[in-house]
Design a protein around this motif. Structure first.
Motif, PDB file in Angstrom:
ATOM      1  N   TYR A  12       0.834  -1.202   0.000  1.00 45.58           N
ATOM      2  CA  TYR A  12       0.000   0.000   0.000  1.00 45.58           C
ATOM      3  C   TYR A  12       0.866   1.248   0.000  1.00 45.58           C
ATOM      4  CZ  TYR A  12      -3.403  -3.465   1.265  1.00 45.58           C
ATOM      5  OH  TYR A  12      -4.182  -4.589   1.266  1.00 45.58           O
ATOM      6  N   LYS A  13       0.469   2.215  -0.826  1.00 44.28           N
ATOM      7  CA  LYS A  13       1.192   3.479  -0.921  1.00 44.28           C
ATOM      8  C   LYS A  13       0.214   4.615  -0.670  1.00 44.28           C
ATOM      9  CE  LYS A  13       4.167   6.142  -3.973  1.00 44.28           C
ATOM     10  NZ  LYS A  13       4.773   6.225  -5.296  1.00 44.28           N
ATOM     11  N   ALA A  26       4.857   4.160   2.169  1.00 43.72           N
ATOM     12  CA  ALA A  26       4.486   2.814   1.740  1.00 43.72           C
ATOM     13  C   ALA A  26       4.504   1.897   2.957  1.00 43.72           C
ATOM     14  CB  ALA A  26       5.458   2.307   0.684  1.00 43.72           C
ATOM     15  N   ARG A  27       3.513   1.002   3.030  1.00 41.31           N
ATOM     16  CA  ARG A  27       3.391   0.079   4.147  1.00 41.31           C
ATOM     17  C   ARG A  27       2.838  -1.246   3.656  1.00 41.31           C
ATOM     18  NH1 ARG A  27       5.951   3.515   6.060  1.00 41.31           N
ATOM     19  NH2 ARG A  27       5.571   4.844   7.833  1.00 41.31           N
ATOM     20  N   GLU A  28       3.125  -2.308   4.378  1.00 43.52           N
ATOM     21  CA  GLU A  28       2.524  -3.609   4.099  1.00 43.52           C
ATOM     22  C   GLU A  28       1.125  -3.694   4.706  1.00 43.52           C
ATOM     23  OE1 GLU A  28       4.754  -7.255   4.569  1.00 43.52           O
ATOM     24  OE2 GLU A  28       6.582  -6.070   4.634  1.00 43.52           O
ATOM     25  N   SER A  29       0.922  -3.057   5.831  1.00 45.81           N
ATOM     26  CA  SER A  29      -0.337  -3.150   6.566  1.00 45.81           C
ATOM     27  C   SER A  29      -1.353  -2.124   6.082  1.00 45.81           C
ATOM     28  CB  SER A  29      -0.079  -2.925   8.060  1.00 45.81           C
ATOM     29  OG  SER A  29      -1.292  -2.741   8.757  1.00 45.81           O
ATOM     30  N   ARG A  30      -2.509  -2.605   5.645  1.00 43.32           N
ATOM     31  CA  ARG A  30      -3.545  -1.647   5.225  1.00 43.32           C
ATOM     32  C   ARG A  30      -4.105  -0.905   6.431  1.00 43.32           C
ATOM     33  NH1 ARG A  30      -6.710  -6.516   3.335  1.00 43.32           N
ATOM     34  NH2 ARG A  30      -7.880  -7.122   5.171  1.00 43.32           N
ATOM     35  N   LEU A  31      -4.110  -1.527   7.615  1.00 40.70           N
ATOM     36  CA  LEU A  31      -4.582  -0.853   8.825  1.00 40.70           C
ATOM     37  C   LEU A  31      -3.713   0.372   9.128  1.00 40.70           C
ATOM     38  CD1 LEU A  31      -6.404  -0.718  11.313  1.00 40.70           C
ATOM     39  CD2 LEU A  31      -4.796  -2.239  12.459  1.00 40.70           C
ATOM     40  N   LEU A  32      -2.399   0.204   9.064  1.00 35.08           N
ATOM     41  CA  LEU A  32      -1.496   1.321   9.351  1.00 35.08           C
ATOM     42  C   LEU A  32      -1.578   2.414   8.299  1.00 35.08           C
ATOM     43  CD1 LEU A  32       1.686  -0.540  10.631  1.00 35.08           C
ATOM     44  CD2 LEU A  32      -0.033   0.681  11.969  1.00 35.08           C
ATOM     45  N   ALA A  67     -12.168  -3.131   4.905  1.00 34.71           N
ATOM     46  CA  ALA A  67     -13.075  -4.275   4.850  1.00 34.71           C
ATOM     47  C   ALA A  67     -12.596  -5.361   3.877  1.00 34.71           C
ATOM     48  CB  ALA A  67     -14.475  -3.808   4.435  1.00 34.71           C
ATOM     49  N   ALA A  68     -11.655  -5.031   3.021  1.00 38.67           N
ATOM     50  CA  ALA A  68     -11.174  -5.987   2.000  1.00 38.67           C
ATOM     51  C   ALA A  68     -10.463  -7.173   2.608  1.00 38.67           C
ATOM     52  CB  ALA A  68     -10.263  -5.276   1.023  1.00 38.67           C
TER      53      ALA A  68
END
Length: 68
Positions: A12-13, A26-32, A67-68
Motif C-alpha cells: 500500500y502506498k 508505503a506500508r505492508e499493513s492496510r490498517l497502518l 473491509a477488503a
C-alpha cells in the motif's frame, strides 16, 4: 519524504499533497496506511491510497479498503 520497510515490496502506498508539499509513504499493513491517511486527511491534506493492484482510494473509500 519516503517511508519504506527494509527492501520489502510494500502493498500500500499513500500520497499526501497540500499546496507545494508532497509526501509519500508505503506500508505492508492496510490498517497502518489507512490510519495514517485518515490523520493526514483530517489535517487538510489531499490523500490517496493505492493498493498492490493499482486501485486508488480517496478518503470516503478508506473504510472499503479496511473491509477488503
Amino acid at each position: 519524504m519516503q517511508g519504506t520497510a527494509r527492501g520489502c515490496a510494500l502493498a500500500y502506498k499513500m500520497i499526501a499533497e497540500r499546496e507545494n508539499e508532497k509526501y509519500s509513504f508505503a506500508r505492508e499493513s492496510r490498517l497502518l496506511i489507512v490510519a495514517k491517511a485518515k490523520v493526514w486527511a483530517s489535517e487538510g491534506w489531499r490523500v490517496v491510497i493505492t493498493d498492490q493492484d493499482g486501485k486508488a482510494y480517496a478518503p470516503p473509500e478508506f473504510d472499503q479498503l479496511l473491509a477488503a
